[in-house]
Design a protein around this motif. Structure first.
Motif, PDB file in Angstrom:
ATOM      1  N   ARG A  76       0.849  -1.205   0.000  1.00 37.09           N
ATOM      2  CA  ARG A  76       0.000   0.000   0.000  1.00 37.09           C
ATOM      3  C   ARG A  76       0.884   1.255   0.000  1.00 37.09           C
ATOM      4  O   ARG A  76       2.119   1.168   0.048  1.00 37.09           O
ATOM      5  CB  ARG A  76      -0.928   0.004   1.218  1.00 37.09           C
ATOM      6  CG  ARG A  76      -0.175   0.180   2.516  1.00 37.09           C
ATOM      7  CD  ARG A  76      -1.103   0.209   3.710  1.00 37.09           C
ATOM      8  NE  ARG A  76      -0.463   0.883   4.833  1.00 37.09           N
ATOM      9  CZ  ARG A  76      -0.946   0.931   6.062  1.00 37.09           C
ATOM     10  NH1 ARG A  76      -2.095   0.343   6.333  1.00 37.09           N
ATOM     11  NH2 ARG A  76      -0.303   1.579   7.018  1.00 37.09           N
ATOM     12  N   TYR A  98      11.948   7.897  14.873  1.00 36.50           N
ATOM     13  CA  TYR A  98      11.806   7.893  13.404  1.00 36.50           C
ATOM     14  C   TYR A  98      12.852   8.815  12.750  1.00 36.50           C
ATOM     15  O   TYR A  98      13.488   8.444  11.754  1.00 36.50           O
ATOM     16  CB  TYR A  98      10.388   8.341  13.074  1.00 36.50           C
ATOM     17  CG  TYR A  98       9.992   8.341  11.621  1.00 36.50           C
ATOM     18  CD1 TYR A  98       9.595   7.160  10.985  1.00 36.50           C
ATOM     19  CD2 TYR A  98       9.958   9.531  10.894  1.00 36.50           C
ATOM     20  CE1 TYR A  98       9.192   7.168   9.656  1.00 36.50           C
ATOM     21  CE2 TYR A  98       9.555   9.556   9.570  1.00 36.50           C
ATOM     22  CZ  TYR A  98       9.176   8.371   8.945  1.00 36.50           C
ATOM     23  OH  TYR A  98       8.776   8.385   7.626  1.00 36.50           O
ATOM     24  N   THR A 101      -0.851   9.230   2.597  1.00 39.08           N
ATOM     25  CA  THR A 101      -0.886   7.766   2.491  1.00 39.08           C
ATOM     26  C   THR A 101      -1.599   7.239   3.735  1.00 39.08           C
ATOM     27  O   THR A 101      -1.885   8.014   4.668  1.00 39.08           O
ATOM     28  CB  THR A 101       0.536   7.153   2.478  1.00 39.08           C
ATOM     29  OG1 THR A 101       1.112   7.347   3.785  1.00 39.08           O
ATOM     30  CG2 THR A 101       1.437   7.739   1.421  1.00 39.08           C
TER      31      THR A 101
HETATM   32  P1  NAP Z   1       2.234   3.029   4.765  1.00 34.20           P
HETATM   33  O1  NAP Z   1       1.085   3.481   3.955  1.00 34.20           O
HETATM   34  O2  NAP Z   1       2.019   2.752   6.219  1.00 34.20           O
HETATM   35  O3  NAP Z   1       2.868   1.724   4.051  1.00 34.20           O
HETATM   36  C1  NAP Z   1       3.972   1.075   4.609  1.00 34.20           C
HETATM   37  C2  NAP Z   1       3.904  -0.393   4.241  1.00 34.20           C
HETATM   38  O4  NAP Z   1       5.056  -1.029   4.848  1.00 34.20           O
HETATM   39  C3  NAP Z   1       2.675  -1.097   4.825  1.00 34.20           C
HETATM   40  O5  NAP Z   1       2.098  -1.974   3.893  1.00 34.20           O
HETATM   41  C4  NAP Z   1       3.242  -1.835   6.017  1.00 34.20           C
HETATM   42  O6  NAP Z   1       2.539  -3.023   6.383  1.00 34.20           O
HETATM   43  C5  NAP Z   1       4.616  -2.202   5.503  1.00 34.20           C
HETATM   44  N1  NAP Z   1       5.490  -2.594   6.610  1.00 34.20           N
HETATM   45  C6  NAP Z   1       5.534  -2.092   7.857  1.00 34.20           C
HETATM   46  N2  NAP Z   1       6.440  -2.748   8.589  1.00 34.20           N
HETATM   47  C7  NAP Z   1       6.980  -3.697   7.782  1.00 34.20           C
HETATM   48  C8  NAP Z   1       7.962  -4.689   7.964  1.00 34.20           C
HETATM   49  N3  NAP Z   1       8.568  -4.884   9.160  1.00 34.20           N
HETATM   50  N4  NAP Z   1       8.272  -5.487   6.915  1.00 34.20           N
HETATM   51  C9  NAP Z   1       7.653  -5.345   5.724  1.00 34.20           C
HETATM   52  N5  NAP Z   1       6.698  -4.424   5.488  1.00 34.20           N
HETATM   53  C10 NAP Z   1       6.369  -3.609   6.516  1.00 34.20           C
HETATM   54  O7  NAP Z   1       3.421   4.079   4.725  1.00 34.20           O
HETATM   55  P2  NAP Z   1       3.886   5.080   3.529  1.00 34.20           P
HETATM   56  O8  NAP Z   1       3.416   6.426   3.894  1.00 34.20           O
HETATM   57  O9  NAP Z   1       3.562   4.501   2.223  1.00 34.20           O
HETATM   58  O10 NAP Z   1       5.463   5.051   3.798  1.00 34.20           O
HETATM   59  C11 NAP Z   1       6.368   4.352   2.941  1.00 34.20           C
HETATM   60  C12 NAP Z   1       7.779   4.820   3.283  1.00 34.20           C
HETATM   61  O11 NAP Z   1       7.872   6.231   3.059  1.00 34.20           O
HETATM   62  C13 NAP Z   1       8.157   4.585   4.747  1.00 34.20           C
HETATM   63  O12 NAP Z   1       9.520   4.236   4.861  1.00 34.20           O
HETATM   64  C14 NAP Z   1       7.925   5.945   5.371  1.00 34.20           C
HETATM   65  O13 NAP Z   1       8.678   6.138   6.541  1.00 34.20           O
HETATM   66  C15 NAP Z   1       8.360   6.860   4.231  1.00 34.20           C
HETATM   67  N6  NAP Z   1       7.839   8.220   4.299  1.00 34.20           N
HETATM   68  C16 NAP Z   1       6.506   8.472   4.274  1.00 34.20           C
HETATM   69  C17 NAP Z   1       6.054   9.799   4.341  1.00 34.20           C
HETATM   70  C18 NAP Z   1       4.587  10.155   4.318  1.00 34.20           C
HETATM   71  O14 NAP Z   1       4.270  11.345   4.504  1.00 34.20           O
HETATM   72  N7  NAP Z   1       3.670   9.222   4.102  1.00 34.20           N
HETATM   73  C19 NAP Z   1       6.983  10.830   4.426  1.00 34.20           C
HETATM   74  C20 NAP Z   1       8.339  10.528   4.447  1.00 34.20           C
HETATM   75  C21 NAP Z   1       8.757   9.223   4.376  1.00 34.20           C
HETATM   76  P3  NAP Z   1       1.438  -2.930   7.565  1.00 34.20           P
HETATM   77  O15 NAP Z   1       0.224  -2.379   6.918  1.00 34.20           O
HETATM   78  O16 NAP Z   1       1.303  -4.335   8.006  1.00 34.20           O
HETATM   79  O17 NAP Z   1       2.027  -2.015   8.616  1.00 34.20           O
END
Ligand code: NAP
Length: 247
Positions: free
Chosen positions: A16, A155, A190
């Motif tokens: 996702r 984080y 997200t």
């Molecule tokens: P997200 O929607 O929560 O998606 C993260 C995905 O990673 C989820 O499917 C989650 O599964 C999976 N995950 C969590 N722990 C895991 C593990 N131990 N092994 C394998 N998969 C795992 O988050 P996102 O916003 O797309 O974020 C993606 C990346 O971008 C992350 O590294 C985040 O820190 C970074 N980021 C995001 C933002 C933002 O504003 N959204 C900004 C800066 C950086 P579950 O559903 O089971 O938890």
């Protein structure tokens, strides 16, 4: 002709959010993609949706903190597609709390998933890539790792650590034809961020020079650039995809 025709890629946390969008964008440019994620049900659906749209994908349930699972994820790509050209270490979680309330477990869990998880992906992919003499690794950091966010001592530390890891690996692996870069997304809508209160979200958007949050697709386009030959002379770089926030 796609930018990634014939390439094979692995994306962690691909069920996702940003990871799913990265998988979609890489596949749209011709890559065959292995999706890894902890969330088996969401992973299944993501892989089915991508397949239905014409993408050539595989899926493997994978907790990025488990070395055996990460090695198996990378092996799936090598076995199914014959190579590992691109590795995107994207999986992530948050456990936000002030120092007064943050538990040791909150700290350890976040550091484990981001820092150790990225390192395990980097190690597994680079072992295959060094045999190939080529490869591109993209690690997803965060603007929090550059500027620090209150309530995110865990984080922000882990995301800053990913920058150091990226640069060390870029220096270590450059002579083998392997590029290693990082992306620092800013405020992106997200499932990870959708729980944020509307007034706090709006205030954060006003801090962004482009005056809006970014989309997962905009982050994925940054990853595409770094993963493709367009970035053939780029390694050890940190690409901010933040609308100018925190520059
Ligand atoms: P997200 O929607 O929560 O998606 C993260 C995905 O990673 C989820 O499917 C989650 O599964 C999976 N995950 C969590 N722990 C895991 C593990 N131990 N092994 C394998 N998969 C795992 O988050 P996102 O916003 O797309 O974020 C993606 C990346 O971008 C992350 O590294 C985040 O820190 C970074 N980021 C995001 C933002 C933002 O504003 N959204 C900004 C800066 C950086 P579950 O559903 O089971 O938890």
């Amino acid at each position: 002709m796609g930018l990634l025709d014939g390439r094979a890629a692995v994306v962690t946390g691909a069920a996702r959010g940003i990871g799913l969008e990265i998988a979609r964008v890489l596949a749209a440019e011709g890559a065959r993609v292995v999706l890894g994620d902890l969330n088996a049900e969401a992973l299944h659906k993501a892989a089915d949706d991508l397949t239905a749209s014409g993408a050539d994908v595989r899926r493997a349930s994978c907790d990025v903190t488990d070395a055996d699972r990460v090695d198996a994820l990378v092996r799936t790509c090598k076995d199914e597609f014959g190579a590992v050209d691109i590795m995107v270490n994207n999986a992530g979680i948050t456990r936000d709390a002030t120092l007064r309330r943050m538990t040791e477990r909150d700290f350890d869990t976040v550091v484990d998933v981001h820092l150790k998880g990225t390192w395990l992906g980097l190690r597994a992919a680079s072992l295959v890539m060094r045999e190939q003499g080529s490869g591109a690794i993209v690690n997803i950091s965060s603007l929090s790792g550059k500027v620090g966010n209150p309530g995110q001592t865990n984080y922000s530390a882990a995301k800053a650590g990913i920058v150091g890891m990226t640069k060390a690996a870029a220096k270590e692996l450059g002579h083998l034809g392997i590029r290693v870069n990082a992306v620092q997304p800013g405020l992106i809508r997200t499932p990870m961020t959708e729980a944020m209160r509307a007034d706090i979200w709006a205030a954060k958007e006003r801090e962004v020079p482009l005056q809006r949050a970014g989309t997962a697709a905009e982050v994925a386009n940054g990853v595409l650039f770094l993963a493709s030959d367009l970035a053939s002379y780029v390694t050890g770089a940190v690409l901010e995809v933040s609308g100018g926030r925190g520059m």
